[in-house]
Design a protein around this motif. Structure first.
Motif, PDB file in Angstrom:
ATOM      1  N   GLY A  10      -7.538  -8.290 -42.554  1.00  0.00           N
ATOM      2  CA  GLY A  10      -8.579  -7.734 -42.088  1.00  0.00           C
ATOM      3  C   GLY A  10      -9.173  -8.189 -40.656  1.00  0.00           C
ATOM      4  O   GLY A  10      -8.697  -9.374 -40.439  1.00  0.00           O
ATOM      5  N   SER A  11     -10.216  -7.792 -40.075  1.00  0.00           N
ATOM      6  CA  SER A  11     -10.366  -8.303 -38.680  1.00  0.00           C
ATOM      7  C   SER A  11     -11.045  -9.634 -38.901  1.00  0.00           C
ATOM      8  O   SER A  11     -10.822 -10.502 -38.127  1.00  0.00           O
ATOM      9  CB  SER A  11     -11.170  -7.165 -38.062  1.00  0.00           C
ATOM     10  OG  SER A  11     -12.675  -6.933 -38.845  1.00  0.00           O
ATOM     11  N   THR A  42       0.779  -5.530 -39.283  1.00  0.00           N
ATOM     12  CA  THR A  42       0.878  -4.155 -40.191  1.00  0.00           C
ATOM     13  C   THR A  42      -0.476  -3.760 -40.724  1.00  0.00           C
ATOM     14  O   THR A  42      -1.417  -4.530 -40.746  1.00  0.00           O
ATOM     15  CB  THR A  42       1.918  -4.119 -41.134  1.00  0.00           C
ATOM     16  OG1 THR A  42       2.008  -2.741 -41.785  1.00  0.00           O
ATOM     17  CG2 THR A  42       1.463  -5.191 -42.265  1.00  0.00           C
ATOM     18  N   ASP A  43      -0.673  -2.589 -40.961  1.00  0.00           N
ATOM     19  CA  ASP A  43      -1.751  -1.728 -41.716  1.00  0.00           C
ATOM     20  C   ASP A  43      -1.258  -1.898 -43.071  1.00  0.00           C
ATOM     21  O   ASP A  43      -0.211  -0.986 -43.147  1.00  0.00           O
ATOM     22  CB  ASP A  43      -1.974  -0.645 -41.023  1.00  0.00           C
ATOM     23  CG  ASP A  43      -2.766  -0.603 -39.799  1.00  0.00           C
ATOM     24  OD1 ASP A  43      -3.621  -1.765 -39.395  1.00  0.00           O
ATOM     25  OD2 ASP A  43      -2.837   0.147 -38.914  1.00  0.00           O
ATOM     26  N   VAL A  44      -1.893  -1.775 -44.012  1.00  0.00           N
ATOM     27  CA  VAL A  44      -1.754  -1.908 -45.498  1.00  0.00           C
ATOM     28  C   VAL A  44      -2.790  -1.049 -45.989  1.00  0.00           C
ATOM     29  O   VAL A  44      -3.923  -1.356 -46.034  1.00  0.00           O
ATOM     30  CB  VAL A  44      -1.691  -3.318 -46.226  1.00  0.00           C
ATOM     31  CG1 VAL A  44      -1.392  -3.275 -47.540  1.00  0.00           C
ATOM     32  CG2 VAL A  44      -0.689  -4.284 -45.551  1.00  0.00           C
ATOM     33  N   ALA A  45      -2.192  -0.010 -46.936  1.00  0.00           N
ATOM     34  CA  ALA A  45      -3.259   0.759 -47.684  1.00  0.00           C
ATOM     35  C   ALA A  45      -3.541   0.004 -48.863  1.00  0.00           C
ATOM     36  O   ALA A  45      -2.601  -0.425 -49.647  1.00  0.00           O
ATOM     37  CB  ALA A  45      -2.660   2.268 -47.995  1.00  0.00           C
ATOM     38  N   ASP A  46      -4.799   0.061 -49.009  1.00  0.00           N
ATOM     39  CA  ASP A  46      -5.662  -0.751 -50.400  1.00  0.00           C
ATOM     40  C   ASP A  46      -6.166   0.556 -51.086  1.00  0.00           C
ATOM     41  O   ASP A  46      -7.014   0.888 -50.517  1.00  0.00           O
ATOM     42  CB  ASP A  46      -6.108  -1.954 -49.705  1.00  0.00           C
ATOM     43  CG  ASP A  46      -6.642  -2.668 -50.878  1.00  0.00           C
ATOM     44  OD1 ASP A  46      -7.208  -1.974 -51.958  1.00  0.00           O
ATOM     45  OD2 ASP A  46      -6.815  -3.915 -50.932  1.00  0.00           O
ATOM     46  N   GLU A  51      -7.558   1.118 -45.783  1.00  0.00           N
ATOM     47  CA  GLU A  51      -6.545   0.574 -44.868  1.00  0.00           C
ATOM     48  C   GLU A  51      -7.078  -0.441 -44.188  1.00  0.00           C
ATOM     49  O   GLU A  51      -8.140  -0.692 -43.657  1.00  0.00           O
ATOM     50  CB  GLU A  51      -6.215   1.772 -43.912  1.00  0.00           C
ATOM     51  CG  GLU A  51      -4.573   1.136 -43.026  1.00  0.00           C
ATOM     52  CD  GLU A  51      -4.132   2.429 -42.193  1.00  0.00           C
ATOM     53  OE1 GLU A  51      -4.202   2.055 -41.201  1.00  0.00           O
ATOM     54  OE2 GLU A  51      -3.691   3.501 -42.767  1.00  0.00           O
ATOM     55  N   ARG A  52      -6.158  -1.848 -44.041  1.00  0.00           N
ATOM     56  CA  ARG A  52      -6.594  -2.701 -43.651  1.00  0.00           C
ATOM     57  C   ARG A  52      -5.495  -3.683 -42.902  1.00  0.00           C
ATOM     58  O   ARG A  52      -4.609  -3.402 -43.163  1.00  0.00           O
ATOM     59  CB  ARG A  52      -7.308  -3.797 -44.523  1.00  0.00           C
ATOM     60  CG  ARG A  52      -6.441  -4.186 -45.493  1.00  0.00           C
ATOM     61  CD  ARG A  52      -7.044  -5.280 -46.762  1.00  0.00           C
ATOM     62  NE  ARG A  52      -6.285  -5.491 -47.829  1.00  0.00           N
ATOM     63  CZ  ARG A  52      -6.345  -6.702 -48.202  1.00  0.00           C
ATOM     64  NH1 ARG A  52      -7.186  -7.449 -48.151  1.00  0.00           N
ATOM     65  NH2 ARG A  52      -5.516  -7.015 -49.272  1.00  0.00           N
ATOM     66  N   GLN A  53      -5.670  -4.350 -41.907  1.00  0.00           N
ATOM     67  CA  GLN A  53      -4.648  -4.903 -41.091  1.00  0.00           C
ATOM     68  C   GLN A  53      -4.273  -6.349 -41.961  1.00  0.00           C
ATOM     69  O   GLN A  53      -5.074  -7.015 -42.154  1.00  0.00           O
ATOM     70  CB  GLN A  53      -5.079  -5.429 -39.684  1.00  0.00           C
ATOM     71  CG  GLN A  53      -5.709  -4.175 -38.760  1.00  0.00           C
ATOM     72  CD  GLN A  53      -6.149  -4.602 -37.669  1.00  0.00           C
ATOM     73  OE1 GLN A  53      -6.938  -5.591 -37.338  1.00  0.00           O
ATOM     74  NE2 GLN A  53      -5.655  -3.743 -36.407  1.00  0.00           N
ATOM     75  N   THR A  54      -2.865  -6.548 -41.750  1.00  0.00           N
ATOM     76  CA  THR A  54      -2.471  -7.901 -42.166  1.00  0.00           C
ATOM     77  C   THR A  54      -1.628  -8.555 -40.961  1.00  0.00           C
ATOM     78  O   THR A  54      -1.021  -7.820 -40.197  1.00  0.00           O
ATOM     79  CB  THR A  54      -1.362  -7.802 -43.397  1.00  0.00           C
ATOM     80  OG1 THR A  54      -2.328  -6.903 -44.377  1.00  0.00           O
ATOM     81  CG2 THR A  54      -0.971  -8.951 -43.821  1.00  0.00           C
TER      82      THR A  54
END
Length: 65
Positions: A10-11, A42-46, A51-54
């Protein structure tokens, strides 16, 4: 050779990562030489948070002395 892996989600976590890496470098027991670095983002779908950034940062280093 040694490796240190930092991971942020996340940011808010990504914004704090630079401080975390600098703290690790400044407080490492004994001198080191950074040999290489690499990053992966990457963006990860949770399913619960959407969606959140990793961000993953790898630092390869050698202990000196």
């Amino acid at each position: 050779m040694n490796v240190k892996i930092f991971q942020a989600f996340g940011s808010d976590g990504i914004h704090k990562l630079e401080q975390e890496i600098n703290h690790w470098l400044e407080n490492h027991p004994g001198p080191i030489e950074v040999v290489d670095t690499d990053i992966s983002a990457t963006d990860v779908a949770d399913s619960t948070q959407g969606e959140r950034q990793t961000l993953i940062v790898c630092i390869w280093y050698e202990k000196l002395g």
